[in-house]
Design an enzyme around this catalytic site. Structure first.
Site, PDB file in Angstrom:
ATOM      1  N   HIS A   1     -34.746  94.558  48.728  1.00 38.71           N
ATOM      2  CA  HIS A   1     -34.392  94.314  50.128  1.00 38.71           C
ATOM      3  C   HIS A   1     -34.466  95.626  50.913  1.00 38.71           C
ATOM      4  O   HIS A   1     -34.427  96.721  50.336  1.00 38.71           O
ATOM      5  CB  HIS A   1     -32.982  93.718  50.173  1.00 38.71           C
ATOM      6  CG  HIS A   1     -32.458  93.449  51.539  1.00 38.71           C
ATOM      7  ND1 HIS A   1     -31.718  94.368  52.244  1.00 38.71           N
ATOM      8  CD2 HIS A   1     -32.557  92.361  52.341  1.00 38.71           C
ATOM      9  CE1 HIS A   1     -31.383  93.864  53.412  1.00 38.71           C
ATOM     10  NE2 HIS A   1     -31.880  92.653  53.501  1.00 38.71           N
TER      11      HIS A   1
ATOM     12  N   ARG B   1     -32.513  97.521  52.498  1.00 37.80           N
ATOM     13  CA  ARG B   1     -31.533  98.599  52.424  1.00 37.80           C
ATOM     14  C   ARG B   1     -31.368  99.165  51.015  1.00 37.80           C
ATOM     15  O   ARG B   1     -30.516 100.020  50.781  1.00 37.80           O
ATOM     16  CB  ARG B   1     -30.181  98.128  52.955  1.00 37.80           C
ATOM     17  CG  ARG B   1     -29.432  97.136  52.095  1.00 37.80           C
ATOM     18  CD  ARG B   1     -28.097  96.770  52.715  1.00 37.80           C
ATOM     19  NE  ARG B   1     -27.212  97.917  52.837  1.00 37.80           N
ATOM     20  CZ  ARG B   1     -26.028  97.889  53.438  1.00 37.80           C
ATOM     21  NH1 ARG B   1     -25.608  96.763  53.995  1.00 37.80           N
ATOM     22  NH2 ARG B   1     -25.269  98.957  53.506  1.00 37.80           N
ATOM     23  N   LYS B   2     -32.209  98.707  50.071  1.00 34.79           N
ATOM     24  CA  LYS B   2     -32.091  99.173  48.693  1.00 34.79           C
ATOM     25  C   LYS B   2     -32.796 100.511  48.499  1.00 34.79           C
ATOM     26  O   LYS B   2     -33.481 101.019  49.382  1.00 34.79           O
ATOM     27  CB  LYS B   2     -32.655  98.140  47.723  1.00 34.79           C
ATOM     28  CG  LYS B   2     -32.136  96.731  47.932  1.00 34.79           C
ATOM     29  CD  LYS B   2     -30.619  96.627  47.893  1.00 34.79           C
ATOM     30  CE  LYS B   2     -30.170  95.192  48.058  1.00 34.79           C
ATOM     31  NZ  LYS B   2     -28.716  95.028  48.176  1.00 34.79           N
ATOM     32  N   GLY B   3     -32.665 101.056  47.292  1.00 38.96           N
ATOM     33  CA  GLY B   3     -33.223 102.365  46.994  1.00 38.96           C
ATOM     34  C   GLY B   3     -34.728 102.420  47.120  1.00 38.96           C
ATOM     35  O   GLY B   3     -35.292 103.427  47.557  1.00 38.96           O
TER      36      GLY B   3
ATOM     37  N   GLN C   1     -26.682 102.992  47.225  1.00 39.15           N
ATOM     38  CA  GLN C   1     -27.221 102.048  48.206  1.00 39.15           C
ATOM     39  C   GLN C   1     -26.343 102.053  49.448  1.00 39.15           C
ATOM     40  O   GLN C   1     -26.837 101.978  50.569  1.00 39.15           O
ATOM     41  CB  GLN C   1     -27.267 100.633  47.630  1.00 39.15           C
ATOM     42  CG  GLN C   1     -27.965  99.672  48.578  1.00 39.15           C
ATOM     43  CD  GLN C   1     -27.161  98.419  48.879  1.00 39.15           C
ATOM     44  OE1 GLN C   1     -27.547  97.348  48.456  1.00 39.15           O
ATOM     45  NE2 GLN C   1     -26.067  98.518  49.599  1.00 39.15           N
TER      46      GLN C   1
END
Length: 399
Positions: A180, A182-184, A291
């Site tokens: 997604h 906003r993930k790393g 995250q």
């Protein structure tokens, strides 16, 4: 003054070039060679028997439960303090989610809470690497092994994190990753299932493509293979466009995580010693993927007022994550006091790989001032009461 967003994806020219290559190929729809190559890279990186790329992490959890044969009448113990995807996945297959409380220091699922909830209908556990911090897998493996239960790792937030030297995502026989925004690492949306057992991977791959398996694999066959539908599957495939982006992002994990680590270290330096908040705790045997960066405010601080003040200055912030058992969709009769307390007090402040150290200083200065302005102005509601019934009796009320 320029705004400082809570989250920001690190995507650029390398990713665009990879997408252009897919546009020039014959595989702009569905999974093609880039998706297959990404699966191979993930399996090698995580040291698992199989990796299946999917449309999102929730799909990975859903298909994992189907592959394990979970269904109506079964109970799945799920981490409570998290985005409620694990509980949703249990509901998808007709099972009952049973919510396990969190550790107060890390926010990860408390192994003792898991052990206390095991009953005759329990079939397995979904642990969560809370906002990027791995859970206590040594204890969880011992508990699930002793009782013959499955263990799934929801590593949605934890790409790049480690536990006792092992990568998050490969800390249980089945792991679920999220890509997604906003993930790393990210392709906007996307996910993957990592499996120690190749039979699980094969089952998930079949169900992820309507029950006919990989069209790309069949396209390599000479002649005219006609797929047969052997399962009621789903359209959970990851496109080659997304896979191409993720191949680039996978190669950047170290770089992007280093930047997040630098921001986390700067926050710890600037906010350390602030009596009106508690900083994240990372046990010595694991590393955090960052995250999100959650601070817990003193109970007397008006969190909503602090958030409003930060946002008025262009600084993004959020409530953190959820005490899942409080969500009305589940109609849960359980209480998870630690999770509920964290849900009420934690605040997410900006954390992403594009955040500069100067911006982190601005966030910290503004947060300290807002805490001072709104300390002692909030009367905390009564803490959730610990149930008088045993955890097992309390669980029975959810069925």
């Amino acid at each position: 003054m320029d705004p400082i967003p809570l989250v920001h994806a690190s995507l650029g020219k390398q990713e665009l070039a990879a997408v252009e290559e897919v546009f020039a190929s014959e595989w702009t729809a569905g999974q093609g060679p880039r998706g297959k190559a990404l699966e191979k890279e993930l399996a090698e990186r995580y040291g698992v028997a199989d990796a299946v790329t999917l449309s999102n992490c929730a799909a990975a959890l859903h298909l994992a439960l189907l592959a394990l044969g979970v269904g109506p009448g079964d109970e799945v113990i799920v981490a409570d303090y998290t985005f409620p995807a694990p509980a949703h996945a249990a509901r998808y297959v007709g099972a009952v989610p049973v919510f396990a409380d969190a550790r107060p220091d890390t926010g990860t699922v408390d192994p003792q809470a898991v052990a206390d909830l095991i009953g005759p209908r329990t079939v397995g556990v979904i642990a969560v690497d809370t906002v990027g911090l791995p859970a206590d897998y040594a204890e969880l493996e011992a508990i699930t092994g002793r009782h013959g239960l499955f263990l799934i790792e929801d590593a949605a937030c934890a790409v790049g994190a480690t536990y006792r030297g092992r990568p998050a995502g490969a800390l249980a026989p089945i792991g679920a990753l999220s890509f997604h925004g906003r993930k790393g690492i990210t392709s906007g949306e996307g996910g993957a299932l990592l499996a120690a057992d190749p039979a699980i991977g094969a089952d998930v791959r079949l169900r992820s493509s309507f029950g006919i398996g990989s069209i790309f694999d069949k396209s390599q066959t000479i002649g005219l293979p006609i797929p047969e539908f052997t399962e009621i599957g789903y359209n959970y495939k990851l496109s080659d466009i997304a896979a191409a982006i993720l191949q680039v992002q996978l190669g950047r994990i170290g770089e992007l995580l280093d930047r997040r680590n630098a921001v986390a270290a700067r926050y710890a330096e600037l906010l350390g010693g602030e009596e009106l908040l508690t900083l994240p705790h990372v046990p010595a045997d694991r590393t955090h993927a960052w995250q999100s960066y959650l601070v817990a405010l003193d109970p007397t601080v008006d969190r909503a007022a602090v958030a409003a003040e930060l946002r008025a200055q262009g600084i993004g912030c959020g409530h953190g994550t959820w005490a899942s058992h409080t969500q009305p969709v589940y109609e849960a009769k359980q209480t998870c006091p630690v999770s509920a307390d964290l849900f009420a007090r934690q605040l997410a402040i900006p954390m992403h790989a594009e955040l500069t150290l100067d911006q982190a200083e601005r966030v910290s200065t503004a947060l300290r001032a807002a805490l001072r302005s709104h300390a002692g102005t909030h009367r905390p509601s009564a803490a959730p009461q610990t149930p008088t019934a045993s955890p097992r009796e309390n669980q029975e009320g959810t069925s």
